[in-house]
Write a protein that holds these residues in place. Structure first.
Motif: not given
Lengths: 355, 416
Positions: A88, A147, A150, A153, A158, B182
């Motif tokens: 990430y 998860n 935001t 992700s 995500s 998700p």
């Protein structure tokens, strides 16, 4: 590798401390390096290259975990999460700040190292299974954060798409290009890890693994070196995560769940704890075995049945065989595949004489 | 002992090599049309794969038996990826190597991971009822085809059904119980938009993976929030748990609507048919055995002197497998008809985009897939568990197209 010391006389300290003191071993390694760099990627098709890429990425991750678990003796069940930190970080830097690939790669590693050493702090007070549970907490915390936060992700899905890696204006978008890119990073990782254990730091890791109290008495700062081990190991994990992200074109935390952590632990246990070669063997074994088993089971099944009729049985058979083979190899050699390989090379060391 | 072991391992290694070489799939001539099928018969949601994949195979087998697509046989390569991304990627590369012209993807994480590749390699992939909802937008995701109602369309349809079956809108309360990943969260923005527009009170309840413990959430729903309706969006084993728990706290089951992966025979069986009595489920394929195509498949087996496979009794997932295979076949048929041979991924993509009025007499909804709309409209039907089977409550319908268009625009503006 293949050791035949016969006739090798060392006349200087440098020769004695060389990475490969034996000429035959040196030429073997060189030969393998040439094969993986030249004929293989040129001749192999995209499918073989894609499998090789998965294996290479797994090797880097297994190597990192082996530094922590195999060499320093600290069990970690959070390795998958550390990979996702790298993934990430790189994805955010590449998409929001438009950093080039190589900077994102390094930054992903550094960020994972920072997070990894934070979750390594409990290792000062707890050991073994207790530490495993503490790192498991790390896995869940990181997974939950990716998860739900935001900002990291990039939305409820995500997942962040990353552009294809580019080096100096050249966009790498083929399997072959990715193969070279991954291979270079992995080779650097292997060479760095091999040399790490020839330094003071690496020897301190091994001393901590063998007896931490004794290590402290001879003057090793346990806290510092344990955290350093977590940092180096997580750096490898982070880079693995970045490679995964660029290889797939997307950062998605569902690729780095607890199952991933356990898989990597399985790799180093089957390959051999505390061994570079073991990490390579283990990563290749766990990645390739399901694929190979599928070919074998389909081959046998296809001789007698139509595949679609027995697909339900075959897939379950693969799982049974996979588990069975792992047990088989660990019973044959509890120290892992690296010991199995050692037995073979030891046999040839004095061959054709019995001893 | 050691020597014998060494001999044995060498023998095994040789056997492995030989078998890998004689593998019929590898050495077969490639005159057929190849379709890749990702399956999950052994992973966390294997309750779906064991019924869905046989449906896919059986339909293709029937088509081949009847002379193939425009005279060309289809070969399906099935690969089980255990819901794991590395194995899914490997499976996709093998499909590509074997010349697959379309791929039936499975599992939301796999769809995410393979989306960039599909576009690069120009091979259309389908993700019916899962994957990302914004892949409906064919201009952004040219090679991903949801081909069935996405989670967004399921959300709008469930709200429409609730509003149609409620007396007054005033003070209407809806609880949304979802799997906390998700895929589970995907319909949230749509529900929020609808709550604002229709003025009902919405509260969401997350079930953490693996989703088999939700008594706290259900108690919260039944005792504290006391909604008029519950919409559930769960996977794997968890839908059956939700049925049991909702029944235990005495919530009226005919006010519970399950999304498409919590609306199968397997779920009701696991919870007990009597426990699940009254539960509503959203479907994107027809349910039951009363379709001509299924009778044809059964007849095909009987002609071979075999009994129809028992997977056919689990009609929800089996029929979905048939639907997916039918749409792939139809897309290939369109590709051959309109652009001729050889069949390529690019042509099959255009084939998918020209599917219209292909309903298999009710098994497939009245889809109309266009270059802009890869979902085909987002048609669903709502079924109810009545006396040990799923009974239809509505005809094919869709709702709030404008809300979905708005969400698609927002997603496109946001990028990634």
């Amino acid at each position: 590798m293949i050791n035949r010391e016969c006739g090798v006389l060392k006349t200087s300290y440098e020769a004695d401390m060389a990475l490969y003191p034996i000429p035959l071993a040196r030429s073997t390694v060189l030969g393998i390096a040439i094969i993986v760099f030249l004929p293989f990627p040129v001749l192999a098709n995209d499918y073989l290259l894609s499998v090789a890429n998965l294996v290479n990425i797994a090797i880097l991750g297994a190597l990192g975990l082996n530094i922590l678990t195999g060499y320093t003796g600290q069990v970690s069940l959070g390795h998958g999460a550390f990979m996702s930190v790298g993934a990430y970080t790189a994805a955010i830097l590449a998409t929001r700040y438009h950093l080039p690939f190589w900077l994102a790669l390094a930054a992903g590693g550094v960020m994972a190292a920072a997070v990894g050493s934070f979750f390594g702090i409990p290792s000062l007070r707890i050991k073994g299974l207790y530490l495993a549970i503490a790192t498991l907490a790390g896995q869940f915390i990181i997974e939950w954060s990716l998860n739900h936060i935001t900002w990291i992700s990039g939305g409820i899905q995500s997942s962040i798409y990353v552009p294809r890696p580019a080096l100096g204006g050249y966009v790498i978008n083929t399997q072959r290009g990715m193969y070279y890119l991954i291979l270079i990073v992995v080779s650097l990782g292997i060479v760095a890890a091999m040399n790490l254990f020839r330094t003071r730091v690496g020897r301190a890791f091994v001393a901590i693994r063998d007896h931490d109290v004794a290590a402290e008495i001879i003057g090793i700062n346990i806290f510092r070196y344990k955290l350093l081990s977590f940092a180096i190991s997580s750096f490898y994990a982070g880079v693995t995560g970045v490679l995964y992200t660029y290889y797939l074109g997307i950062a998605n935390y569902e690729q780095f769940t607890i199952v991933t952590s356990v898989n990597f632990l399985a790799m180093i246990i089957i390959g051999g704890l505390g061994s570079i070669l073991g990490s390579i063997f283990g990563a290749a074994f766990i990645t390739l075995l399901p694929i190979l088993l599928r070919y074998v089971v389909e081959g046998i099944g296809g001789l007698f049945f139509t595949i679609s009729d027995v697909a339900g049985v075959l897939t379950n058979l693969q799982l049974i065989l996979f588990g069975g083979l792992i047990i088989f190899f660990l019973i044959v050699e509890p120290d892992g595949l690296k010991k199995l390989w050692r037995n073979i090379t030891d046999y040839f060391r004095v061959w054709p004489f019995p001893y | 002992m050691r020597k014998r072991l060494a001999h044995l391992s060498v023998a095994v290694a040789i056997l492995v090599l030989v078998l890998a070489l004689v593998n019929p799939e590898v050495t077969w001539a490639t005159h057929e049309i190849v379709v890749g099928l990702q399956c999950d018969r052994t992973g966390p949601v294997q309750t779906i794969g064991v019924f869905l994949c046989p449906g896919f195979h059986d339909y293709v087998k029937l088509v081949n038996k009847k002379g193939g697509v425009e005279g060309h046989k289809i070969r399906v390569i099935e690969i089980d990826h255990k819901y794991e991304v590395p194995l899914g990627v490997e499976a996709y590369e093998r499909f590509k190597q074997q010349g697959a012209v379309s791929v039936s993807l499975y599992g939301t994480p796999n769809v995410y991971a393979l989306t960039p590749r599909l576009t690069e390699d120009k091979i259309p992939g389908t993700s019916p009822g899962f994957g990302r909802a914004d892949a409906t937008d064919g201009t952004r995701f040219p090679y991903v085809f949801p081909i069935a109602a996405s989670y967004w369309s399921q959300a709008t349809a469930s709200v429409k059904y609730i509003l149609d079956h409620s007396k007054g809108k005033k003070g209407l309360k809806i609880a949304f119980l979802y799997y906390d990943n998700p895929a589970g969260r995907e319909p949230l923005p749509i529900f929020e938009k609808l709550a604002k527009r229709e003025g009902f009170e919405l509260r969401t309840f997350a079930v953490p993976p693996p989703g088999i413990e939700m008594s706290a959430q259900i108690l919260d729903i039944a005792q504290r929030f006391k909604p008029d309706w519950v919409i559930t969006h769960l996977f794997g084993r968890s839908p059956s748990v939700s049925m049991k728990e909702l029944r235990r706290v005495g919530f009226p089951m005919d006010h519970v609507i399950g999304f498409v992966w919590g609306a199968a025979e397997a779920d009701a069986e696991a919870a007990g048919w009597s426990t699940a009595e009254g539960y509503l489920g959203i479907q994107f394929a027809g349910v039951g055995s009363d379709f001509p195509i299924l009778k044809e498949i059964a007849k095909m087996y009987r002609d071979e002197g075999k009994d129809p496979p028992r997977e056919m009794n689990s009609t929800v997932y089996y029929n979905r497998g048939v639907l997916i295979a039918a749409l792939h076949t139809e897309a290939i048929r369109q590709a051959i008809k309109r652009f001729g041979l050889p069949v390529t991924g690019e042509k099959v993509k255009k084939g998918f985009e020209s599917i219209k009025g292909f309903t298999l007499e009710g098994l497939v909804p009245p889809l109309e897939i266009t270059p802009n709309d890869h979902e085909g409209g987002g048609w669903v039907r709502i079924y109810q568990i009545k006396g040990g089977k799923w009974a239809p409550m509505t005809d094919w319908f869709k709702a709030y197209g404008d809300v979905i268009q708005e969400a698609l625009k927002e997603a496109a503006a946001k990028g990634s």
